[in-house]
Design a protein around this motif. Structure first.
Motif, PDB file in Angstrom:
ATOM      1  N   GLY A   1     -23.208  11.643  34.150  1.00 50.74           N
ATOM      2  CA  GLY A   1     -22.921  12.316  35.404  1.00 50.74           C
ATOM      3  C   GLY A   1     -24.058  13.191  35.885  1.00 50.74           C
ATOM      4  O   GLY A   1     -24.956  13.559  35.124  1.00 50.74           O
ATOM      5  N   LEU A   2     -24.004  13.535  37.179  1.00 46.18           N
ATOM      6  CA  LEU A   2     -24.944  14.473  37.777  1.00 46.18           C
ATOM      7  C   LEU A   2     -24.341  15.876  37.780  1.00 46.18           C
ATOM      8  O   LEU A   2     -23.216  16.092  37.338  1.00 46.18           O
ATOM      9  N   HIS A   3     -25.086  16.828  38.300  1.00 50.22           N
ATOM     10  CA  HIS A   3     -24.655  18.217  38.388  1.00 50.22           C
ATOM     11  C   HIS A   3     -23.254  18.316  38.989  1.00 50.22           C
ATOM     12  O   HIS A   3     -22.893  17.582  39.910  1.00 50.22           O
ATOM     13  N   ALA A   4     -22.465  19.254  38.482  1.00 51.45           N
ATOM     14  CA  ALA A   4     -21.058  19.350  38.850  1.00 51.45           C
ATOM     15  C   ALA A   4     -20.824  19.633  40.336  1.00 51.45           C
ATOM     16  O   ALA A   4     -19.728  19.376  40.838  1.00 51.45           O
TER      17      ALA A   4
ATOM     18  N   SER B   1     -22.852  18.355  42.793  1.00 53.58           N
ATOM     19  CA  SER B   1     -23.518  17.337  43.610  1.00 53.58           C
ATOM     20  C   SER B   1     -22.489  16.545  44.399  1.00 53.58           C
ATOM     21  O   SER B   1     -21.315  16.436  44.010  1.00 53.58           O
TER      22      SER B   1
ATOM     23  N   ARG C   1     -24.338  14.992  31.069  1.00 52.66           N
ATOM     24  CA  ARG C   1     -24.656  15.342  32.444  1.00 52.66           C
ATOM     25  C   ARG C   1     -26.162  15.581  32.571  1.00 52.66           C
ATOM     26  O   ARG C   1     -26.768  16.220  31.703  1.00 52.66           O
TER      27      ARG C   1
ATOM     28  N   HIS D   1     -19.310   7.891  31.265  1.00 44.89           N
ATOM     29  CA  HIS D   1     -20.217   8.026  32.399  1.00 44.89           C
ATOM     30  C   HIS D   1     -21.351   9.003  32.076  1.00 44.89           C
ATOM     31  O   HIS D   1     -21.179   9.955  31.317  1.00 44.89           O
TER      32      HIS D   1
ATOM     33  N   HIS E   1     -21.018  13.660  42.325  1.00 47.55           N
ATOM     34  CA  HIS E   1     -20.021  14.140  41.355  1.00 47.55           C
ATOM     35  C   HIS E   1     -18.687  14.399  42.047  1.00 47.55           C
ATOM     36  O   HIS E   1     -17.631  13.964  41.567  1.00 47.55           O
TER      37      HIS E   1
ATOM     38  N   THR F   1     -16.965  11.046  43.119  1.00 47.13           N
ATOM     39  CA  THR F   1     -16.435  10.245  42.010  1.00 47.13           C
ATOM     40  C   THR F   1     -15.220  10.915  41.373  1.00 47.13           C
ATOM     41  O   THR F   1     -14.253  10.241  41.006  1.00 47.13           O
ATOM     42  N   HIS F   2     -15.239  12.230  41.275  1.00 45.78           N
ATOM     43  CA  HIS F   2     -14.099  12.909  40.660  1.00 45.78           C
ATOM     44  C   HIS F   2     -12.890  12.910  41.593  1.00 45.78           C
ATOM     45  O   HIS F   2     -11.740  12.829  41.124  1.00 45.78           O
TER      46      HIS F   2
ATOM     47  N   VAL G   1     -17.036  11.912  31.476  1.00 47.94           N
ATOM     48  CA  VAL G   1     -18.455  12.254  31.491  1.00 47.94           C
ATOM     49  C   VAL G   1     -18.915  12.541  30.064  1.00 47.94           C
ATOM     50  O   VAL G   1     -18.479  13.506  29.441  1.00 47.94           O
TER      51      VAL G   1
END
Length: 308
Positions: free
Chosen positions: A203-206, A208, A230, A201, A211, A214-215, A227
């Motif tokens: 990914g966006l900022h942790a 966001s 990022r 993947h 994020h 999805t996690h 990921v």
């Protein structure tokens, strides 16, 4: 122990400005030259500042000065105070130049990319004398800014929780999985997010909201999101996916606006959390200034039109 009122009376702005100058230049003499004041006067103001605070701020030595831990703390706060004064002066100057309202807005990247350019542009044409300061932040930071009074209004994902703040619906969006052409999932149609978990993947900022969603979904599926890289923006995500670095989750309208001519596909996600409600957030909508209330009414009208 100084009361808050006595403390404020003993800390003058000129001394704070000189203190910052000394810290930045590392020398009382150099600060005195830059600020066009005698070095002895700078030294006296710093001594008076230390006396008022009851602690040592600077260690003076032959080569200049060195901050104490208390000095480092004061430097942080002094810069914030001086920056706030600069903003206040700029805003008041704008009122003198004809501005009749000022609204501070913090918004998530999803709101900014998908909807706000058109919405704020239309508002500005209707109310040219109202100035809007817009800043992009993650949804948790948007909520914190409104709670602390750094922003009049916030726009973010309503599923994040709103910490007791008041909310109004703004827009709805749909999250999609973006894949490059030729990917095993290309052409698969609407899919659950879990189908993407065997693949790398982007990914966006942790912190966001995407994020976190999805996690959490991966945890419920008993696995993790792989990921590979990022990024901080949706446009960068599209470019990374187009170059084969993975798949990624983003709002559908953002994909339509950003992906350009890249050979990418957007697969709608069937998960309940992929249908999102973006909300307007305020501490108290009824107590907002007139200019901010005008903006709220304008953005609410857009929500009503979209729902219809």
């Amino acid at each position: 122990m100084l009361s808050e009122r006595n403390f404020a009376r003993q800390i003058d702005l000129t001394s704070l400005q000189l203190f910052v100058a000394v810290c930045e230049l590392g020398s009382i003499g150099r600060a005195a030259e830059r600020e066009f004041i005698a070095a002895s006067a700078v030294s006296k103001r710093l001594s008076d500042l230390e006396a008022a605070l009851g602690t040592t701020l600077l260690h003076r030595h032959a080569r200049g000065v060195r901050l104490t831990p208390a000095g480092e703390s004061l430097l942080h706060h002094a810069r914030a105070v001086l920056f706030g004064l600069e903003k206040m002066q700029a805003e008041l100057t704008e009122y003198a130049d004809g501005v009749r309202g000022h609204v501070r807005v913090h918004a998530s990247i999803s709101a900014i990319v998908q909807f706000l350019p058109e919405d704020l542009g239309a508002f500005a044409r209707l109310h040219p004398q109202v100035k809007i300061d817009l800043e992009e932040h993650l949804s948790p930071e948007v909520l914190r800014a409104v709670q602390e009074g750094a922003a009049d209004l916030g726009l973010c994902n309503g599923a994040m929780g709103t910490s007791g703040l008041q909310t109004l619906p703004y827009r709805r969006d749909q999250l999609v999985l973006v894949v490059p052409g030729g990917h095993p999932l290309a052409g698969a149609g609407p899919i659950p997010f879990s189908t993407s978990l065997p693949f790398d993947h982007v990914g966006l900022h942790a912190n966001s909201s995407i994020h976190l969603a999805t996690h959490q979904a991966a945890t419920r599926a008993g696995t993790v999101v792989r990921v590979r890289i990022r990024v901080t923006g949706l446009d960068a995500m599209c470019r990374m996916i187009a170059n084969g670095l993975g798949v990624g989750v983003m709002p559908q309208r953002a994909f339509e606006l950003l992906h350009g001519d890249d050979a990418l596909q957007a697969l709608p996600l069937t998960d309940a959390w992929a249908q999102r409600q973006l909300v307007l957030v305020a501490r108290d909508f009824s107590s907002l200034p007139t200019s901010a209330r005008l903006l709220v009414d304008h953005l609410q009208a857009d929500e009503i039109r979209q729902a219809a």
